[in-house]
Write a protein that holds these residues in place. Structure first.
Motif, PDB file in Angstrom:
ATOM      1  N   PRO A  12       0.799  -1.210   0.000  1.00 14.48           N
ATOM      2  CA  PRO A  12       0.000   0.000   0.000  1.00 14.48           C
ATOM      3  C   PRO A  12       0.840   1.273   0.000  1.00 14.48           C
ATOM      4  O   PRO A  12       0.353   2.323  -0.365  1.00 14.48           O
ATOM      5  CB  PRO A  12      -0.831  -0.113   1.280  1.00 14.48           C
ATOM      6  CG  PRO A  12      -0.072  -1.049   2.152  1.00 14.48           C
ATOM      7  CD  PRO A  12       0.635  -1.996   1.231  1.00 14.48           C
ATOM      8  N   VAL A  13       2.070   1.196   0.470  1.00 11.26           N
ATOM      9  CA  VAL A  13       2.918   2.386   0.492  1.00 11.26           C
ATOM     10  C   VAL A  13       3.504   2.658  -0.889  1.00 11.26           C
ATOM     11  O   VAL A  13       3.644   3.790  -1.329  1.00 11.26           O
ATOM     12  CB  VAL A  13       4.038   2.223   1.542  1.00 11.26           C
ATOM     13  CG1 VAL A  13       4.912   3.455   1.583  1.00 11.26           C
ATOM     14  CG2 VAL A  13       3.430   1.944   2.906  1.00 11.26           C
ATOM     15  N   HIS A  14       3.883   1.591  -1.613  1.00 15.44           N
ATOM     16  CA  HIS A  14       4.452   1.727  -2.953  1.00 15.44           C
ATOM     17  C   HIS A  14       3.600   0.931  -3.928  1.00 15.44           C
ATOM     18  O   HIS A  14       3.908  -0.213  -4.253  1.00 15.44           O
ATOM     19  CB  HIS A  14       5.902   1.211  -2.971  1.00 15.44           C
ATOM     20  CG  HIS A  14       6.780   1.867  -1.939  1.00 15.44           C
ATOM     21  ND1 HIS A  14       7.213   3.162  -2.044  1.00 15.44           N
ATOM     22  CD2 HIS A  14       7.278   1.400  -0.758  1.00 15.44           C
ATOM     23  CE1 HIS A  14       7.960   3.479  -0.992  1.00 15.44           C
ATOM     24  NE2 HIS A  14       8.005   2.424  -0.198  1.00 15.44           N
ATOM     25  N   PRO A  15       2.485   1.528  -4.411  1.00 12.41           N
ATOM     26  CA  PRO A  15       1.604   0.782  -5.302  1.00 12.41           C
ATOM     27  C   PRO A  15       2.340   0.343  -6.563  1.00 12.41           C
ATOM     28  O   PRO A  15       3.222   1.035  -7.057  1.00 12.41           O
ATOM     29  CB  PRO A  15       0.500   1.802  -5.629  1.00 12.41           C
ATOM     30  CG  PRO A  15       0.559   2.814  -4.535  1.00 12.41           C
ATOM     31  CD  PRO A  15       1.993   2.878  -4.131  1.00 12.41           C
ATOM     32  N   GLN A 182      -4.162   5.209  -2.924  1.00  9.12           N
ATOM     33  CA  GLN A 182      -4.695   4.519  -1.749  1.00  9.12           C
ATOM     34  C   GLN A 182      -6.095   5.012  -1.397  1.00  9.12           C
ATOM     35  O   GLN A 182      -6.432   6.182  -1.601  1.00  9.12           O
ATOM     36  CB  GLN A 182      -3.796   4.775  -0.534  1.00  9.12           C
ATOM     37  CG  GLN A 182      -2.528   3.954  -0.493  1.00  9.12           C
ATOM     38  CD  GLN A 182      -1.776   4.248   0.782  1.00  9.12           C
ATOM     39  OE1 GLN A 182      -0.935   5.141   0.820  1.00  9.12           O
ATOM     40  NE2 GLN A 182      -2.066   3.517   1.835  1.00  9.12           N
ATOM     41  N   VAL A 183      -6.915   4.128  -0.832  1.00  5.23           N
ATOM     42  CA  VAL A 183      -8.180   4.516  -0.220  1.00  5.23           C
ATOM     43  C   VAL A 183      -8.207   3.918   1.185  1.00  5.23           C
ATOM     44  O   VAL A 183      -7.709   2.816   1.416  1.00  5.23           O
ATOM     45  CB  VAL A 183      -9.399   4.029  -1.034  1.00  5.23           C
ATOM     46  CG1 VAL A 183      -9.498   4.786  -2.332  1.00  5.23           C
ATOM     47  CG2 VAL A 183      -9.346   2.539  -1.294  1.00  5.23           C
ATOM     48  N   MET A 184      -8.755   4.687   2.121  1.00  8.35           N
ATOM     49  CA  MET A 184      -8.769   4.253   3.516  1.00  8.35           C
ATOM     50  C   MET A 184     -10.177   3.887   3.950  1.00  8.35           C
ATOM     51  O   MET A 184     -11.152   4.553   3.593  1.00  8.35           O
ATOM     52  CB  MET A 184      -8.219   5.358   4.420  1.00  8.35           C
ATOM     53  CG  MET A 184      -6.732   5.601   4.280  1.00  8.35           C
ATOM     54  SD  MET A 184      -6.129   6.747   5.549  1.00  8.35           S
ATOM     55  CE  MET A 184      -6.891   8.267   5.021  1.00  8.35           C
ATOM     56  N   SER A 185     -10.277   2.844   4.724  1.00  5.88           N
ATOM     57  CA  SER A 185     -11.576   2.467   5.264  1.00  5.88           C
ATOM     58  C   SER A 185     -12.093   3.580   6.160  1.00  5.88           C
ATOM     59  O   SER A 185     -11.338   4.206   6.898  1.00  5.88           O
ATOM     60  CB  SER A 185     -11.464   1.160   6.049  1.00  5.88           C
ATOM     61  OG  SER A 185     -10.431   1.235   7.007  1.00  5.88           O
ATOM     62  N   GLY A 186     -13.396   3.799   6.069  1.00  3.91           N
ATOM     63  CA  GLY A 186     -14.010   4.883   6.830  1.00  3.91           C
ATOM     64  C   GLY A 186     -14.289   6.101   5.972  1.00  3.91           C
ATOM     65  O   GLY A 186     -15.086   6.953   6.356  1.00  3.91           O
ATOM     66  N   SER A 187     -13.649   6.210   4.790  1.00  7.24           N
ATOM     67  CA  SER A 187     -13.972   7.280   3.858  1.00  7.24           C
ATOM     68  C   SER A 187     -15.137   6.829   2.983  1.00  7.24           C
ATOM     69  O   SER A 187     -15.577   5.678   3.061  1.00  7.24           O
ATOM     70  CB  SER A 187     -12.747   7.631   3.007  1.00  7.24           C
ATOM     71  OG  SER A 187     -12.264   6.491   2.322  1.00  7.24           O
ATOM     72  N   PHE A 188     -15.641   7.716   2.130  1.00  4.36           N
ATOM     73  CA  PHE A 188     -16.781   7.342   1.305  1.00  4.36           C
ATOM     74  C   PHE A 188     -16.747   8.081  -0.027  1.00  4.36           C
ATOM     75  O   PHE A 188     -16.114   9.141  -0.166  1.00  4.36           O
ATOM     76  CB  PHE A 188     -18.098   7.609   2.032  1.00  4.36           C
ATOM     77  CG  PHE A 188     -18.295   9.031   2.476  1.00  4.36           C
ATOM     78  CD1 PHE A 188     -18.957   9.948   1.670  1.00  4.36           C
ATOM     79  CD2 PHE A 188     -17.821   9.459   3.700  1.00  4.36           C
ATOM     80  CE1 PHE A 188     -19.125  11.253   2.061  1.00  4.36           C
ATOM     81  CE2 PHE A 188     -17.989  10.770   4.107  1.00  4.36           C
ATOM     82  CZ  PHE A 188     -18.648  11.675   3.288  1.00  4.36           C
ATOM     83  N   VAL A 189     -17.433   7.512  -1.009  1.00  8.01           N
ATOM     84  CA  VAL A 189     -17.440   8.044  -2.370  1.00  8.01           C
ATOM     85  C   VAL A 189     -18.496   9.141  -2.481  1.00  8.01           C
ATOM     86  O   VAL A 189     -19.644   8.942  -2.090  1.00  8.01           O
ATOM     87  CB  VAL A 189     -17.740   6.921  -3.389  1.00  8.01           C
ATOM     88  CG1 VAL A 189     -17.704   7.468  -4.813  1.00  8.01           C
ATOM     89  CG2 VAL A 189     -16.757   5.770  -3.233  1.00  8.01           C
ATOM     90  N   VAL A 190     -18.085  10.302  -3.021  1.00  3.50           N
ATOM     91  CA  VAL A 190     -19.044  11.386  -3.224  1.00  3.50           C
ATOM     92  C   VAL A 190     -19.392  11.568  -4.693  1.00  3.50           C
ATOM     93  O   VAL A 190     -20.414  12.158  -5.030  1.00  3.50           O
ATOM     94  CB  VAL A 190     -18.523  12.717  -2.646  1.00  3.50           C
ATOM     95  CG1 VAL A 190     -18.462  12.665  -1.145  1.00  3.50           C
ATOM     96  CG2 VAL A 190     -17.162  13.078  -3.211  1.00  3.50           C
ATOM     97  N   ALA A 191     -18.550  11.093  -5.583  1.00  2.00           N
ATOM     98  CA  ALA A 191     -18.838  11.219  -7.009  1.00  2.00           C
ATOM     99  C   ALA A 191     -18.053  10.167  -7.773  1.00  2.00           C
ATOM    100  O   ALA A 191     -17.003   9.691  -7.323  1.00  2.00           O
ATOM    101  CB  ALA A 191     -18.474  12.618  -7.516  1.00  2.00           C
ATOM    102  N   GLY A 192     -18.586   9.810  -8.940  1.00  2.00           N
ATOM    103  CA  GLY A 192     -17.894   8.843  -9.787  1.00  2.00           C
ATOM    104  C   GLY A 192     -18.036   7.418  -9.301  1.00  2.00           C
ATOM    105  O   GLY A 192     -18.874   7.097  -8.458  1.00  2.00           O
ATOM    106  N   GLY A 193     -17.212   6.589  -9.844  1.00  2.00           N
ATOM    107  CA  GLY A 193     -17.253   5.184  -9.470  1.00  2.00           C
ATOM    108  C   GLY A 193     -15.949   4.511  -9.812  1.00  2.00           C
ATOM    109  O   GLY A 193     -14.994   5.145 -10.266  1.00  2.00           O
ATOM    110  N   GLY A 194     -15.898   3.214  -9.583  1.00  2.00           N
ATOM    111  CA  GLY A 194     -14.687   2.460  -9.877  1.00  2.00           C
ATOM    112  C   GLY A 194     -14.617   1.208  -9.043  1.00  2.00           C
ATOM    113  O   GLY A 194     -15.643   0.649  -8.625  1.00  2.00           O
ATOM    114  N   ALA A 195     -13.396   0.774  -8.801  1.00  2.00           N
ATOM    115  CA  ALA A 195     -13.174  -0.425  -7.995  1.00  2.00           C
ATOM    116  C   ALA A 195     -11.818  -0.307  -7.329  1.00  2.00           C
ATOM    117  O   ALA A 195     -10.917   0.378  -7.828  1.00  2.00           O
ATOM    118  CB  ALA A 195     -13.242  -1.679  -8.858  1.00  2.00           C
ATOM    119  N   PHE A 196     -11.667  -0.958  -6.181  1.00  2.00           N
ATOM    120  CA  PHE A 196     -10.366  -0.970  -5.517  1.00  2.00           C
ATOM    121  C   PHE A 196     -10.072  -2.367  -4.999  1.00  2.00           C
ATOM    122  O   PHE A 196     -10.977  -3.182  -4.785  1.00  2.00           O
ATOM    123  CB  PHE A 196     -10.317   0.057  -4.373  1.00  2.00           C
ATOM    124  CG  PHE A 196     -11.127  -0.304  -3.166  1.00  2.00           C
ATOM    125  CD1 PHE A 196     -10.543  -0.963  -2.083  1.00  2.00           C
ATOM    126  CD2 PHE A 196     -12.472   0.029  -3.092  1.00  2.00           C
ATOM    127  CE1 PHE A 196     -11.292  -1.291  -0.957  1.00  2.00           C
ATOM    128  CE2 PHE A 196     -13.230  -0.299  -1.975  1.00  2.00           C
ATOM    129  CZ  PHE A 196     -12.632  -0.954  -0.904  1.00  2.00           C
TER     130      PHE A 196
END
Length: 803
Positions: A12-15, A182-196
């Motif tokens: 996660p530090v060096h994708p 990176q995406v962190m748990s506890g955040s949320f999507v406000v626009a768009g979409g995708g996958a992680f």
């Protein structure tokens, strides 16, 4: 589209570099099985309530249970069975508390399961919704607007993806995410979409680490629990020196075994009633039963003290869409502008609907009305954002031409003074929602995208009002709770909807773009107005803060991503069960049935808890005050303590224990008042002083009146009669206003004591026997004088020191 190999181990530090190609199919079933076998599963339990172990520990291992337990063990060895009854009462109380909290836990956990987030995971090329606990390391999780990031990960696919991390970092602006970020748990999507791709699961995830530090069970401040804790702290400090003095005075001169045991029993009899042992129990039981009652109405109380909090609310901020109106909408009309071809406009709308994999309610209504014909191909899209208030897409049309389109708020897409805005205003005044379709002349990533856009059509939508919204708003008005309607929609449209529901001040709707930035000025405007339109997500949060700065207790209701920041900052956040996962995650109360009409039930339940606990707390603390004072008087006068444990067990059961249980669970619609400790103690202290003084006076008179071998029993009986009558008068005051069952409750307790005085075996069991007539009637006279003084004093205190 871009993708990342879902089966690769990620740092996660060096994708790792993101290869381009077709979307990843996700993990295979075999890969999932291997990860499960290795324990690489998101096994963090959902905690909507305390664990069973925590509930038992909290009810059993208390400071006062320890004190009572030691005294009970002593009585079991040195005194008759009757003098150890108080210990069995404590066992029963503790058992009741555990059972009720376990029932509440069962209700909470079952409701939490209903409202639990079910992320969409892609495995073997197929998407499916699964429980968060079934996610494994390396899973490919699809996300869209309103979805919460449930585990830490690295973005694999992004289509205009914007994520709000403010709940974790405090950064208010959404962050654009590209593949590899990176995406962190506890955040949320406000626009768009995708996958992680999940790179940290279980207790290694960021949000899980935060949860370890702060359980969801006790996040809401409870003035009730804080006040009771404060009272118990001071009670403990009073008990220690008083109990030591009593022990020394009662045991100092006893040399023979019989005298020592009797003195020890009377010493314990003086210490036990100082402990308000049932107060904490009844508070827990009241909260627990409140949870069960609300659970039956499909209301999930994620944090128990939230029941109390909503009862103290004096301002409710309501989001229009999804709260006052139902989630769905209908397209009633499409008005072509500047001679645009209606058939062509319908094709554009159908294509726009197809371009968004996660349409909001407005776009879903357009999709339902104008399905896509598959003739156009989307080449680029701009997802809807609450901050932008429009979405867009570029298409390759069937004839080889390309075009770009925007769909959103007319007053945002058009410059001030544009003639189309006047037409929009007329529609908004009818309570209709209007979207503008414009043809863009710039690239979708151009900061000046809206400039020069050509208006093509107005899409008129009709919102469905919730049938119960008007009644609920009237309930809040009757209860002196102010309602503030704050919405991102056009101000005129919001005002029209509010007017249909009878919201006071709806005719004076304010466009939030005119709100001052400074908090004091904003708070003043909020006090002067009721309905606000074109409110941005950040403004909703600022408005909640401005109201709180004026001393208001604020509840915020909502269901969308744009409500999350305000829901989090409000004193009480209320989310709809059908709302976004992010809004449900931060709210303290979730209405799983999506019924705004459930809120009055929550307010009523909170008022029942607060009002009734305030009543019964006075009962318990009057007993504590008179017990401490009686012990001090006995020490000072150097006389035997007038009561055995059995006498005070009888008095406590009839004047406090049984009636308090019924009073704590009774209906109560009184408006919640602040300053719990002050409200309780202003009555408990004078009541306790009068009870102790009158009882000790009767005891001293009886010591001079009676002579003979049974004099102590006669003195005790007279003192017990006086104390019982005064305690009954306290109960009669607390039980007001009277109803048939309250009168019956008080009468039943009086009858119970009368039976003890007239039934021989009960007389013997409780060591109570009134001797002669002079002293018993004297005891009644003293109690009557004390009761009259108590009535006068409580009325005077209520007028002189209002809460």
């Amino acid at each position: 589209m871009t993708h990342i190999d879902a089966g690769a181990e990620l740092d996660p530090v060096h994708p790792v570099p993101i290869p381009r190609g077709k979307p990843s199919p996700g993990l295979t079933a075999a890969e999932v099985a291997r990860r499960v076998a290795r324990g690489e599963v998101n096994d963090v339990p959902v905690r909507s309530s305390r664990s069973t172990v925590d509930i038992i520990r909290a009810n059993v291992f208390t400071r006062f249970n320890a004190i009572i337990g030691v005294l009970w063990l002593i009585m079991l060895f040195v005194a008759p069975f009757q003098d150890s009854l108080f210990g069995y009462v404590i066992l029963a109380n503790t058992g009741i508390g555990i059972i009720q909290e376990l029932r509440a836990k069962k209700t909470l956990d079952s409701l939490a399961l209903i409202g639990e987030a079910r992320p969409t995971v892609r495995r073997d090329g197929v998407t499916a919704e699964i429980s968060t606990s079934e996610i494994v390391l390396g899973d490919l999780i699809e996300i869209g607007p309103g979805d919460k990031i449930v585990v830490d990960g690295a973005v694999a696919e992004a289509d205009g993806l914007e994520i709000d991390e403010s709940l974790l970092t405090g950064e208010a602006d959404p962050v654009v995410k590209n593949p590899g970020d990176q995406v962190m748990s506890g955040s949320f999507v406000v626009a768009g979409g995708g996958a992680f791709t999940a790179v940290k699961v279980g207790r290694e995830a960021y949000a899980a680490q935060l949860a370890e530090e702060a359980s969801r069970f006790t996040l809401v401040h409870s003035e009730l629990r804080t006040g009771i804790s404060t009272i118990l702290k001071y009670v403990t400090w009073m008990m220690i020196p008083t109990a030591l003095g009593l022990i020394i005075s009662q045991l100092a001169d006893e040399t023979d075994d019989s005298g020592f045991k009797d003195a020890l029993a009377r010493t314990v009899g003086g210490i036990v009633p100082m402990v308000p042992e049932g107060l904490v129990l009844l508070t827990s039981v009241a909260f627990a039963i409140g949870v069960i009652r609300l659970g039956r109405k499909q209301c999930l109380v994620q944090e128990l003290p939230a029941i109390e909090g909503l009862a103290r609310v004096d301002t409710v901020c309501l989001d229009k869409t999804g709260t006052l109106t139902e989630g769905g909408m209908d397209v009633t009309e499409v008005r072509a502008l500047d001679g645009a071809d209606g058939t062509y406009v319908r094709k554009v709308l159908g294509a726009l609907g197809e371009s968004d994999p996660r349409p909001n309610a407005s776009l879903q209504a357009i999709i339902d009305a104008y399905p896509d014909s598959d003739e156009w191909r989307c080449t680029e899209s701009l997802p809807f954002s609450s901050a932008r208030k429009y979405s867009g897409a570029s298409f390759s049309e069937g004839n080889g031409e390309s075009s770009s389109w925007l769909l959103g708020a007319p007053d945002v897409l058009l410059p001030d003074g544009h003639p189309t805005l006047a037409e929009t205003e007329q529609l908004n005044e009818q309570g209709l929602r209007v979207l503008l379709l414009t043809r863009a002349v710039r690239e979708l990533d151009d900061p000046e995208l809206t400039h020069g856009a050509r208006p093509t059509a107005l899409v008129v939508l009709e919102q469905r009002l919730r049938p119960d919204a008007a009644d609920t708003l009237r309930y809040f008005a009757d209860q002196n709770v102010r309602a503030k309607v704050i919405s991102g929609d056009n101000a005129v449209s919001v005002g029209a909807v509010a007017a249909k529901l009878g919201v006071p001040g709806a005719e004076n709707t304010l466009d939030a773009r005119q709100l001052p930035q400074a908090r004091p000025e904003m708070a003043q405007v909020l006090d002067d107005h009721t309905v606000f339109g074109r409110v941005t997500p950040q403004q909703k949060r600022d408005m909640v803060g401005a109201l709180q700065s004026r001393g208001h207790t604020v509840a915020m209701t909502g269901d969308g991503v744009n409500d999350v920041l305000a829901l989090k900052d409000a004193d009480i956040g209320v989310a709809m069960g059908s709302g976004s996962e992010a809004s449900r995650a931060v709210a303290q109360i979730v209405l799983l049935n999506n019924s705004f009409a459930t809120l009055p039930s929550v307010v009523a339940e909170g008022r029942r808890v607060i009002g009734n606990i305030t009543r019964v707390a006075t009962l318990f603390l009057v007993k504590t005050v008179y017990s401490v004072l009686l012990a001090i008087m006995v020490v000072c006068a150097q006389v035997e303590y007038p009561f055995l444990p059995r006498h005070l067990t009888l008095l406590s059961t009839l004047t406090i224990g049984v009636p308090a249980f019924f009073l704590a669970l009774a209906p109560n619609k009184e408006r919640a008042q602040p300053h719990f400790v002050r409200r309780v103690m202003r009555y408990a202290i004078p009541g306790g002083i009068l009870a102790a003084t009158a009882t000790f006076a009767t005891y001293l008179l009886a010591r001079h009146h009676y002579t003979g071998p049974d004099e102590l029993d006669a003195e005790t009986s007279a003192a017990t009669l006086t104390l019982f009558l005064i305690a009954m008068w306290v109960l009669a005051i607390i039980a007001r206003p009277y109803t048939w069952w309250r009168i019956g409750l008080v009468a039943a307790m009086g009858t119970g004591f009368l039976l003890v005085l007239v039934v021989p075996w009960l007389q013997h069991f409780f060591a109570l026997k009134l001797v002669g007539t002079t002293m018993p009637w004297g005891a009644v006279a003293i109690a009557a004088v004390a009761a009259a003084a108590l009535e006068f004093l409580w009325r005077w205190v209520g007028r002189r020191f209002p809460a």
